[in-house]
Design a protein around this motif. Structure first.
Motif, mmCIF file in Angstrom:
data_model
loop_
_atom_site.group_PDB
_atom_site.id
_atom_site.type_symbol
_atom_site.label_atom_id
_atom_site.label_comp_id
_atom_site.label_asym_id
_atom_site.label_seq_id
_atom_site.Cartn_x
_atom_site.Cartn_y
_atom_site.Cartn_z
ATOM 1 N N LEU A 168 -0.384 24.128 -14.773
ATOM 2 C CA LEU A 168 -0.627 23.562 -16.077
ATOM 3 C C LEU A 168 1.203 22.832 -15.954
ATOM 4 N N PHE A 169 2.134 22.572 -15.338
ATOM 5 C CA PHE A 169 2.697 21.621 -14.935
ATOM 6 C C PHE A 169 2.163 20.494 -13.997
ATOM 7 N N ALA A 170 1.384 20.584 -13.030
ATOM 8 C CA ALA A 170 0.948 19.252 -12.320
ATOM 9 C C ALA A 170 -0.527 18.830 -13.810
ATOM 10 N N ASN A 171 -0.271 19.334 -14.205
ATOM 11 C CA ASN A 171 -1.235 18.744 -15.556
ATOM 12 C C ASN A 171 -1.248 18.344 -15.894
ATOM 13 N N TRP A 172 0.380 18.260 -16.257
ATOM 14 C CA TRP A 172 1.226 17.873 -17.423
ATOM 15 C C TRP A 172 1.557 15.935 -16.673
ATOM 16 N N LEU A 173 2.399 16.139 -14.956
ATOM 17 C CA LEU A 173 2.877 15.139 -14.367
ATOM 18 C C LEU A 173 2.187 13.995 -13.689
ATOM 19 N N LEU A 174 0.030 14.953 -14.313
ATOM 20 C CA LEU A 174 -0.367 13.481 -13.577
ATOM 21 C C LEU A 174 -0.938 12.976 -15.006
ATOM 22 N N SER A 175 -0.871 13.557 -16.054
ATOM 23 C CA SER A 175 -1.231 12.742 -17.412
ATOM 24 C C SER A 175 -0.289 11.776 -18.006
ATOM 25 N N LYS A 176 -0.571 10.680 -18.820
ATOM 26 C CA LYS A 176 0.180 9.787 -19.284
ATOM 27 C C LYS A 176 1.454 9.837 -19.549
ATOM 28 N N SER A 177 1.810 10.618 -20.395
ATOM 29 C CA SER A 177 3.245 11.304 -20.992
ATOM 30 C C SER A 177 4.535 11.983 -20.038
ATOM 31 N N GLY A 178 3.538 12.560 -18.934
ATOM 32 C CA GLY A 178 4.471 13.042 -17.533
ATOM 33 C C GLY A 178 4.798 12.064 -16.698
ATOM 34 N N GLN A 179 3.346 10.968 -16.202
ATOM 35 C CA GLN A 179 3.864 10.363 -15.725
ATOM 36 C C GLN A 179 5.380 8.950 -16.277
ATOM 37 N N ASP A 180 4.951 8.785 -17.283
ATOM 38 C CA ASP A 180 5.658 8.264 -18.495
ATOM 39 C C ASP A 180 7.564 8.798 -18.138
ATOM 40 N N SER A 181 7.673 10.068 -18.308
ATOM 41 C CA SER A 181 8.779 10.507 -18.128
ATOM 42 C C SER A 181 9.171 11.289 -16.799
ATOM 43 N N SER A 182 8.489 11.128 -15.588
ATOM 44 C CA SER A 182 8.842 11.746 -14.447
ATOM 45 C C SER A 182 8.941 9.732 -14.010
ATOM 46 N N SER A 235 0.949 -1.093 -0.030
ATOM 47 C CA SER A 235 -0.115 -0.337 -0.155
ATOM 48 C C SER A 235 0.631 0.995 0.087
ATOM 49 N N GLY A 236 0.834 2.249 -0.063
ATOM 50 C CA GLY A 236 1.267 3.445 -0.405
ATOM 51 C C GLY A 236 0.783 4.678 -1.211
ATOM 52 N N PRO A 237 1.026 6.020 -0.984
ATOM 53 C CA PRO A 237 0.318 6.473 -2.330
ATOM 54 C C PRO A 237 1.001 6.606 -3.670
ATOM 55 N N ALA A 238 -0.101 6.579 -4.430
ATOM 56 C CA ALA A 238 0.183 6.282 -5.287
ATOM 57 C C ALA A 238 1.039 7.133 -6.274
ATOM 58 N N PHE A 239 0.823 8.529 -5.718
ATOM 59 C CA PHE A 239 1.381 9.911 -6.648
ATOM 60 C C PHE A 239 1.217 11.180 -5.240
ATOM 61 N N ASN A 240 1.917 11.849 -5.570
ATOM 62 C CA ASN A 240 1.772 13.022 -4.961
ATOM 63 C C ASN A 240 2.401 14.391 -5.343
ATOM 64 N N VAL A 241 1.613 15.504 -5.760
ATOM 65 C CA VAL A 241 1.706 16.845 -6.308
ATOM 66 C C VAL A 241 1.711 18.248 -5.284
ATOM 67 N N MET A 242 2.929 19.066 -5.423
ATOM 68 C CA MET A 242 3.056 19.604 -4.053
ATOM 69 C C MET A 242 3.330 21.379 -4.768
ATOM 70 N N LEU A 243 2.836 22.125 -5.076
ATOM 71 C CA LEU A 243 3.208 22.845 -5.405
ATOM 72 C C LEU A 243 3.307 24.369 -4.510
ATOM 73 N N ILE A 285 12.024 4.709 -13.003
ATOM 74 C CA ILE A 285 11.897 3.755 -11.687
ATOM 75 C C ILE A 285 11.182 2.844 -11.988
ATOM 76 N N GLY A 286 10.132 2.691 -13.373
ATOM 77 C CA GLY A 286 9.130 1.804 -13.840
ATOM 78 C C GLY A 286 7.922 1.756 -13.083
ATOM 79 N N ILE A 287 7.368 2.185 -12.303
ATOM 80 C CA ILE A 287 6.192 2.384 -12.029
ATOM 81 C C ILE A 287 5.527 3.465 -11.526
ATOM 82 N N SER A 288 4.220 4.048 -12.105
ATOM 83 C CA SER A 288 3.802 4.838 -12.494
ATOM 84 C C SER A 288 2.349 4.859 -11.638
#
Length: 96
Positions: A42-56, A20-28, A60-63
């Protein structure tokens, strides 16, 4: 870990069958004097998108979009519909 393994270190990674654990966190952070207050949204929206997750998270291999999340994964916290709507509103997005 790959660098350690390739250098001969006796390490390895595993995905436990139940986790278990947090799936993803964003703090601005921003202030009223921030020159571009919408840039963070805009950055948070991108980061939460599939392309943002794939990039960031790709290295690690997990998003949150990853099929490699363990089958028995249980989020530490599941937001209510109202909480999800509030976050989306703060990001300037709508549900759906």
């Amino acid at each position: 870990m790959a660098a350690l393994k390739s250098s001969g270190a006796p390490v390895d990674g595993v995905l436990p069958p139940i986790t278990s654990g947090p799936a993803f966190n964003v703090m601005l952070t921003a202030t009223k004097k921030s020159p571009h207050p919408n840039a963070g949204k805009l950055f948070a929206n991108w980061l939460l998108s599939k392309s943002g997750q794939d990039s960031s998270q790709g290295s690690i291999g997990i998003s949150v979009y990853s099929p490699s999340i363990p089958k028995g994964y249980t989020p530490a916290w599941t937001p209510t519909a109202a909480e999800s709507a509030k976050v989306l509103k703060l990001l300037g997005r709508s549900a759906g």
